[in-house]
Design an enzyme around this catalytic site. Structure first.
Site, PDB file in Angstrom:
ATOM      1  N   ASN A   1      18.363   9.582  81.386  1.00  0.00           N
ATOM      2  CA  ASN A   1      19.157   9.647  80.147  1.00  0.00           C
ATOM      3  C   ASN A   1      20.633   9.954  80.367  1.00  0.00           C
ATOM      4  O   ASN A   1      21.462   9.589  79.540  1.00  0.00           O
ATOM      5  CB  ASN A   1      18.515  10.593  79.115  1.00  0.00           C
ATOM      6  CG  ASN A   1      18.506  12.027  79.533  1.00  0.00           C
ATOM      7  OD1 ASN A   1      18.574  12.338  80.725  1.00  0.00           O
ATOM      8  ND2 ASN A   1      18.411  12.915  78.571  1.00  0.00           N
TER       9      ASN A   1
ATOM     10  N   ARG B   1      25.954  16.994  88.443  1.00  0.00           N
ATOM     11  CA  ARG B   1      25.708  18.411  88.120  1.00  0.00           C
ATOM     12  C   ARG B   1      24.923  19.095  89.249  1.00  0.00           C
ATOM     13  O   ARG B   1      24.920  20.307  89.370  1.00  0.00           O
ATOM     14  CB  ARG B   1      24.936  18.473  86.790  1.00  0.00           C
ATOM     15  CG  ARG B   1      25.052  19.764  86.057  1.00  0.00           C
ATOM     16  CD  ARG B   1      24.588  19.635  84.640  1.00  0.00           C
ATOM     17  NE  ARG B   1      23.151  19.614  84.488  1.00  0.00           N
ATOM     18  CZ  ARG B   1      22.512  19.596  83.319  1.00  0.00           C
ATOM     19  NH1 ARG B   1      23.210  19.599  82.192  1.00  0.00           N
ATOM     20  NH2 ARG B   1      21.212  19.590  83.249  1.00  0.00           N
TER      21      ARG B   1
ATOM     22  N   LYS C   1      17.111  11.494  94.348  1.00  0.00           N
ATOM     23  CA  LYS C   1      16.193  10.456  93.868  1.00  0.00           C
ATOM     24  C   LYS C   1      16.450  10.245  92.384  1.00  0.00           C
ATOM     25  O   LYS C   1      15.976  11.000  91.548  1.00  0.00           O
ATOM     26  CB  LYS C   1      14.731  10.846  94.098  1.00  0.00           C
ATOM     27  CG  LYS C   1      13.828   9.631  93.938  1.00  0.00           C
ATOM     28  CD  LYS C   1      12.492   9.919  93.301  1.00  0.00           C
ATOM     29  CE  LYS C   1      12.490  10.046  91.814  1.00  0.00           C
ATOM     30  NZ  LYS C   1      12.896   8.872  91.035  1.00  0.00           N
TER      31      LYS C   1
ATOM     32  N   GLU D   1      15.447  21.923  85.133  1.00  0.00           N
ATOM     33  CA  GLU D   1      16.102  21.622  83.849  1.00  0.00           C
ATOM     34  C   GLU D   1      15.151  20.692  83.109  1.00  0.00           C
ATOM     35  O   GLU D   1      15.059  19.511  83.429  1.00  0.00           O
ATOM     36  CB  GLU D   1      17.453  20.936  84.077  1.00  0.00           C
ATOM     37  CG  GLU D   1      18.471  21.780  84.807  1.00  0.00           C
ATOM     38  CD  GLU D   1      19.071  22.876  83.942  1.00  0.00           C
ATOM     39  OE1 GLU D   1      18.843  22.868  82.711  1.00  0.00           O
ATOM     40  OE2 GLU D   1      19.759  23.744  84.494  1.00  0.00           O
TER      41      GLU D   1
ATOM     42  N   CYS E   1      18.321  15.945  76.116  1.00  0.00           N
ATOM     43  CA  CYS E   1      17.452  17.140  76.121  1.00  0.00           C
ATOM     44  C   CYS E   1      17.956  18.167  75.111  1.00  0.00           C
ATOM     45  O   CYS E   1      17.188  18.975  74.596  1.00  0.00           O
ATOM     46  CB  CYS E   1      17.415  17.755  77.508  1.00  0.00           C
ATOM     47  SG  CYS E   1      19.059  18.069  78.163  1.00  0.00           S
TER      48      CYS E   1
ATOM     49  N   GLU F   1      22.650  25.299  85.605  1.00  0.00           N
ATOM     50  CA  GLU F   1      23.560  24.384  86.296  1.00  0.00           C
ATOM     51  C   GLU F   1      24.932  24.499  85.662  1.00  0.00           C
ATOM     52  O   GLU F   1      25.059  24.754  84.466  1.00  0.00           O
ATOM     53  CB  GLU F   1      23.047  22.942  86.177  1.00  0.00           C
ATOM     54  CG  GLU F   1      21.767  22.732  86.969  1.00  0.00           C
ATOM     55  CD  GLU F   1      21.343  21.267  87.071  1.00  0.00           C
ATOM     56  OE1 GLU F   1      21.538  20.521  86.094  1.00  0.00           O
ATOM     57  OE2 GLU F   1      20.816  20.887  88.125  1.00  0.00           O
TER      58      GLU F   1
END
Ligand code: NAD
Length: 487
Positions: free
Chosen positions: A161, A169, A184, A260, A294, A468
């Site tokens: 997304n 980040r 990945k 996260e 999110c 983060e």
């Protein structure tokens, strides 16, 4: 490997994916089709890495690790800073690429590139400010010295997304800390990650410090990397379900995890809120990335006195949005990532309407090619509807009525998630009180957008572990070492 006709208008062919990126070399291959969600057509294929490929990436990260951790903070900082500059110079190509593979509207994609690049600038600055600690023991007889060392090889897994920002980040703080990484990216959106790796190469990232691989077999490939004792860190962004699986996998070798995960953000509007500001904030909190975020407002709790005006205002704004291909400059809401995503939204909306919710705009998927779901507002939604408890991840605003502050907090907390919450009230004491009462990692007070590289991003409850960004983000990639010093 790329089908250039699919990239019409995408100016810089040097950014096209060339294959797996391992030890500073590009390894051509196919096996993963990348689809344009605006049309449903395949853009290109990227390689499908095997477990052996992933282990070669771990070898490469290991080979580069000793030199990289010994580089001066200033040198690491300058490489990250050059990477930031290159991303800024290529912002338009990167934005178009994000739009092509993810479907988000160009304006959102441009915003993402700026946000993503900022993580490199921020961590270029933080690389030179890694601190330690000195203190006396309470008895005064001894000394405590604490250093921070790079944690080791880090596996970074990112969702589709935010194909650029979720990667920077993690890469930004990891490199600043002195770690080497294997990224990945999601198979749906690998082109942005590969394009950024090309820019990293140009910025002077040494071979093996950043490795990138795509695979259709993420479970076994990740398990193999985590089982290797040289890998010491997993930083994952994605769904709570996959996060749980990976936590269990990482437990086998006691690998440090940053997680996260998913969200189910409440957006609480009190009677005294500035209606126009609340509607502006609602549109950003709901519609950034077409709702595929999110932090997206998933549940709108609106106090009775302002409820009807809020529903009317949101319906007007949502119904006025232009739906279309992400890369069409007029588009305000692009397609969803896959047909599966559209089916999920359809299931959630149908369940709610079958139980009394009413769509004031939208409410059903569109026919035709591309994975579109129209901006939708639902009122009179039962608080136990499925969409109150699952991530909608689409352009659907579900509105619930409440009366008291206590009720709003109770409803907001009625979820396993705790990533983000939004509170709109002119009474700042009330807004802070409610913000404190909601079990969540982040709260927007009269603001619909909270993401900022300088702020600690992350969730409470089952939305994750660790943070983060901000000044603490770099510590996720460092291990404290305590020296008991006699002098
Ligand atoms: P996902 O969990 O399906 O996939 C995320 C990544 O994990 C992808 O790269 C995928 O290939 C990989 N993956 C899938 N199964 C795996 C496995 N068994 N082992 C290792 N890797 C595996 O999530 P998604 O659909 O790509 O992204 C949407 C989700 O991400 C939503 O739940 C959203 O809330 C969450 N998200 C969270 C944040 C945050 O910062 N908290 C940010 C963005 C997205």
């Amino acid at each position: 490997m790329t089908n250039d006709t699919a990239f019409t208008g995408y100016a810089d062919p040097s950014l096209h994916a060339k294959g797996l990126y391992i030890a500073g070399k590009w390894e051509a291959g196919t096996g993963i089709p990348v689809t344009d969600p605006s049309s449903g057509k395949t853009l290109v294929e990227v390689p499908d890495a095997s477990i052996e490929d992933a282990m070669r990436a771990v070898d490469a990260a290991e080979a580069a690790a000793a030199d990289w951790r010994e580089t001066s903070p200033r040198e690491r900082s300058e490489i990250l800073r050059r990477w930031f500059t290159l991303m800024s110079e290529h912002a338009e190509e990167l934005a178009l690429l994000i739009s092509l593979e993810n479907g988000k509207a160009l304006a959102d994609a441009r915003g993402e590139v700026t946000y993503a690049a900022e993580f490199f600038r921020w961590y270029a600055e933080e690389a030179t400010r890694i601190g330690g600690e000195f203190r006396h023991t309470p008895s005064g007889a001894h000394n405590i010295l604490v250093d921070h060392e790079p944690i080791g090889i880090a596996v970074l897994i990112t969702p589709w997304n935010f194909p650029a920002a979720m990667a920077t980040r993690k890469i930004g703080p990891a490199l600043a800390a002195g770690c080497t990484v294997i990224l990945k990216p999601a198979s749906e959106t690998p082109l942005t990650a590969y394009a950024m790796a090309r820019l990293g190469e140009e910025a002077g990232v040494p071979p093996g410090v950043v490795n990138v691989l795509t695979t259709t077999n993420p479970g076994p490939v990740t398990s193999a990397m985590l089982a290797d004792p040289r890998v010491r860190k997993l930083s994952f962004t994605g769904s709570t379900g996959v996060g749980r699986t990976l936590l269990a996998e990482a437990a086998k070798t006691v690998v440090y995890c940053s997680m996260e995960l998913g969200g189910n953000a409440p957006f609480v509007v009190f009677d005294d809120a500035d209606l126009s500001a609340a509607l502006d904030g609602a549109m950003v909190a709901k519609m950034r990335n077409g709702g595929e975020a999110c932090t997206a407002a998933n549940r709108f709790y609106v106090q009775s006195g302002i409820h009807d005006a809020f529903v009317k205002g949101l319906t007007e704004r949502m119904s006025g949005l232009k739906l279309g291909a992400g890369y069409d400059p007029d588009t305000q809401c692009g397609p969803m990532i896959t047909t599966k995503a559209v089916d999920k939204i359809d299931r959630l909306v149908s369940e709610a309407t079958s139980r009394g919710a009413r769509a004031t705009t939208g409410g059903a998927p569109l026919d035709g090619s591309g994975y579109y779901y129209p901006p939708t507002v639902l009122e009179n939604v039962p608080t136990d509807a499925a969409l109150a408890h699952e991530e909608i991840f689409g352009p659907v605003a579900a509105i619930y009525r409440f009366d008291t502050e206590e009720e709003a907090i109770r409803l907001a907390n009625d979820t396993e998630y705790g990533l983000a919450a939004y509170v709109y009230s002119r009474d700042i004491m009330q807004a802070m009180r409610v913000g404190r009462g909601i079990e969540t990692g982040m709260v927007g007070i009269n603001r619909g957008l909270m993401s900022d590289p300088a702020a600690p991003f992350g969730g409470a409850k089952q939305s994750g572990q660790g943070r983060e960004g901000g000044v603490t983000g770099i510590l996720e990639f460092m291990e404290p070492k305590y020296f008991a010093v006699e002098f």
